[in-house]
Design a protein around this motif. Structure first.
Motif, mmCIF file in Angstrom:
data_model
loop_
_atom_site.group_PDB
_atom_site.id
_atom_site.type_symbol
_atom_site.label_atom_id
_atom_site.label_comp_id
_atom_site.label_asym_id
_atom_site.label_seq_id
_atom_site.Cartn_x
_atom_site.Cartn_y
_atom_site.Cartn_z
ATOM 1 N N MET A 1 -3.928 1.624 -4.443
ATOM 2 C CA MET A 1 -2.600 2.146 -4.742
ATOM 3 C C MET A 1 -2.366 2.089 -6.238
ATOM 4 O O MET A 1 -2.364 1.010 -6.817
ATOM 5 C CB MET A 1 -1.548 1.309 -4.006
ATOM 6 C CG MET A 1 -0.111 1.653 -4.368
ATOM 7 S SD MET A 1 0.410 3.290 -3.835
ATOM 8 C CE MET A 1 0.486 3.033 -2.083
ATOM 9 N N ASP A 37 -5.922 3.017 1.380
ATOM 10 C CA ASP A 37 -6.486 1.760 0.846
ATOM 11 C C ASP A 37 -7.047 0.870 1.962
ATOM 12 O O ASP A 37 -6.630 -0.275 2.119
ATOM 13 C CB ASP A 37 -5.429 0.976 0.065
ATOM 14 C CG ASP A 37 -4.760 1.782 -1.025
ATOM 15 O OD1 ASP A 37 -5.470 2.523 -1.718
ATOM 16 O OD2 ASP A 37 -3.533 1.654 -1.193
ATOM 17 N N THR A 53 -2.495 -0.103 3.189
ATOM 18 C CA THR A 53 -1.170 0.150 2.644
ATOM 19 C C THR A 53 -0.360 0.945 3.663
ATOM 20 O O THR A 53 -0.880 1.835 4.325
ATOM 21 C CB THR A 53 -1.291 0.957 1.335
ATOM 22 O OG1 THR A 53 -1.979 0.164 0.362
ATOM 23 C CG2 THR A 53 0.059 1.347 0.792
ATOM 24 N N ASP A 90 7.543 -3.673 0.416
ATOM 25 C CA ASP A 90 6.406 -2.799 0.731
ATOM 26 C C ASP A 90 5.109 -3.393 0.175
ATOM 27 O O ASP A 90 4.962 -3.535 -1.036
ATOM 28 C CB ASP A 90 6.661 -1.424 0.112
ATOM 29 C CG ASP A 90 5.560 -0.436 0.413
ATOM 30 O OD1 ASP A 90 4.924 -0.571 1.462
ATOM 31 O OD2 ASP A 90 5.344 0.464 -0.417
ATOM 32 N N TRP A 92 0.882 -3.496 -0.572
ATOM 33 C CA TRP A 92 -0.159 -2.542 -0.940
ATOM 34 C C TRP A 92 -1.552 -3.166 -0.813
ATOM 35 O O TRP A 92 -1.750 -4.366 -0.982
ATOM 36 C CB TRP A 92 -0.008 -2.110 -2.401
ATOM 37 C CG TRP A 92 1.237 -1.380 -2.754
ATOM 38 C CD1 TRP A 92 2.175 -0.866 -1.896
ATOM 39 C CD2 TRP A 92 1.699 -1.076 -4.079
ATOM 40 N NE1 TRP A 92 3.174 -0.249 -2.609
ATOM 41 C CE2 TRP A 92 2.919 -0.370 -3.946
ATOM 42 C CE3 TRP A 92 1.195 -1.318 -5.356
ATOM 43 C CZ2 TRP A 92 3.634 0.083 -5.042
ATOM 44 C CZ3 TRP A 92 1.918 -0.867 -6.454
ATOM 45 C CH2 TRP A 92 3.121 -0.175 -6.302
ATOM 46 N N TYR A 107 -3.147 -9.313 -0.233
ATOM 47 C CA TYR A 107 -2.400 -8.067 -0.375
ATOM 48 C C TYR A 107 -1.580 -8.154 -1.656
ATOM 49 O O TYR A 107 -1.451 -9.226 -2.278
ATOM 50 C CB TYR A 107 -1.464 -7.868 0.831
ATOM 51 C CG TYR A 107 -0.536 -9.039 1.014
ATOM 52 C CD1 TYR A 107 0.656 -9.121 0.293
ATOM 53 C CD2 TYR A 107 -0.877 -10.099 1.849
ATOM 54 C CE1 TYR A 107 1.482 -10.218 0.397
ATOM 55 C CE2 TYR A 107 -0.057 -11.206 1.961
ATOM 56 C CZ TYR A 107 1.117 -11.273 1.233
ATOM 57 O OH TYR A 107 1.937 -12.369 1.323
ATOM 58 N N ASP A 151 -4.120 -4.915 -5.930
ATOM 59 C CA ASP A 151 -5.459 -4.504 -5.475
ATOM 60 C C ASP A 151 -6.457 -5.662 -5.474
ATOM 61 O O ASP A 151 -7.497 -5.610 -6.136
ATOM 62 C CB ASP A 151 -5.987 -3.361 -6.347
ATOM 63 C CG ASP A 151 -5.177 -2.089 -6.227
ATOM 64 O OD1 ASP A 151 -4.188 -2.082 -5.466
ATOM 65 O OD2 ASP A 151 -5.515 -1.108 -6.891
#
Length: 320
Positions: A1, A37, A53, A90, A92, A107, A151
């Motif tokens: 992301m 992802d 994600t 949220d 990712w 995460y 990431d």
């Protein structure tokens, strides 16, 4: 992301050493194909799980890598601390691994265009959605830092535990983790693994694996998250030391913009990236998302066998 606008991205010419004129298509799959992802692992139960994600870390399950079913989310509700980093909680770009008798799910939580970001971790006895216990922050970045804590990708080396991470903000970084807590060691050195020559340093989403005597750093370059206009592609370099320096097949350092082109968009498969590497039944696999040009740019799961030629990875055709 990605964490910066696609319009800022720079085009980069591939190194010719391992770049392929055409790329093999991913394994044909059925069922729930939509994903972003992906991190994939074969569980002790024999099932494959893919986390991604979307949702509260979206989950997919498969018995054979070919037919995937929606399995809800890793968590029923976002942990409260996530809302410190975005208003919707949220998450990712998860990373799934197994060690010390538990599954570990890393995460990131952040907002588009900022490096006010954090990486968290949860554990589970089974790896299945709905069984995760969150343990809070692993590592964070602020707007005063020159890196971005999103990431995550976990690697073991020499009895030590490492986390590579990064997006823009000078690229890919690495810190050492405490194997007991799974969190960054106090005062851990932030190693620099890969970047681009110029701002906005469009490299992100590392995945790091050992093969033979080398560590291989896979990363996503260029524009994510723009549907059929995405230019995401996957590059790779290697090093004999986990902390680098990483170079491509021409010897160019990844800290100077190097990186062999492993997989780029082709045909309907646009913007290949957000990758992870996993091993099952003696075979290495590359998992990634692509934007389907024949389905309005919908992000879907790509799976290809990963081979090795003269100690460099190559993407292979996956059998139907």
């Amino acid at each position: 992301m990605t964490a910066m606008a696609a319009g800022l991205l720079l085009a980069v010419l591939p190194h010719p050493a391992l770049a392929q004129g055409s790329y093999p298509d991913p394994l044909p799959i059925t069922g729930q194909q939509i994903i972003h992802d992906p991190t994939v692992l074969r569980l002790k139960s024999g099932q494959y799980v893919a986390y991604s994600t979307g949702g509260v870390i979206g989950a997919r399950l498969s018995k054979d890598l070919r037919n995937w079913a929606d399995a809800g989310n890793a968590f029923a509700e976002p942990p409260e601390w996530w809302f410190e980093y975005n208003g919707t909680g949220d998450p990712w770009a998860p990373d799934l691994s197994y060690r010390a008798g538990r599954y570990w799910l890393y995460y990131a939580v952040s907002s588009w265009g900022t490096n006010h970001s954090a990486i968290g971790v949860a554990t589970s006895p089974s790896g299945l959605p709905g069984t995760w216990t969150d343990h809070g922050k692993v590592f964070a970045s602020e707007t005063t830092d020159t890196w971005n804590a999103i990431d995550p990708a976990i690697t073991r080396a020499g009895g030590r535990l490492w986390m590579s991470f990064g997006s823009y903000w000078t690229g890919i970084r690495m810190v050492e983790l405490d194997p007991g807590t799974g969190k960054a060691l106090g005062g851990a050195t932030v190693h620099h693994l890969a970047t681009r020559p110029d701002a906005p340093y469009a490299v992100e989403g590392p995945s790091l694996v050992r093969h033979g005597r080398y560590y291989y750093l896979f990363a996503s370059y260029d524009a994510c998250c723009a549907g059929v206009n995405s230019t995401y592609k996957i590059r790779v370099g290697r090093s004999t030391a986990i902390t680098g320096p990483y170079t491509d097949s021409t010897g160019k350092p990844l800290l100077e913009g190097g990186g062999d082109l492993l997989l780029a968009g082709h045909g309907r498969y646009v913007g290949t990236g957000g990758e992870s590497v996993f091993r099952t039944r003696g075979q290495d696999w590359l998992a990634y998302h692509y934007y389907d040009a024949e389905d309005n740019g919908t992000p879907k799961l790509g799976l290809n066998r990963l081979g090795w030629v003269r100690d460099w990875p190559v993407v292979k055709q996956s059998r139907s």
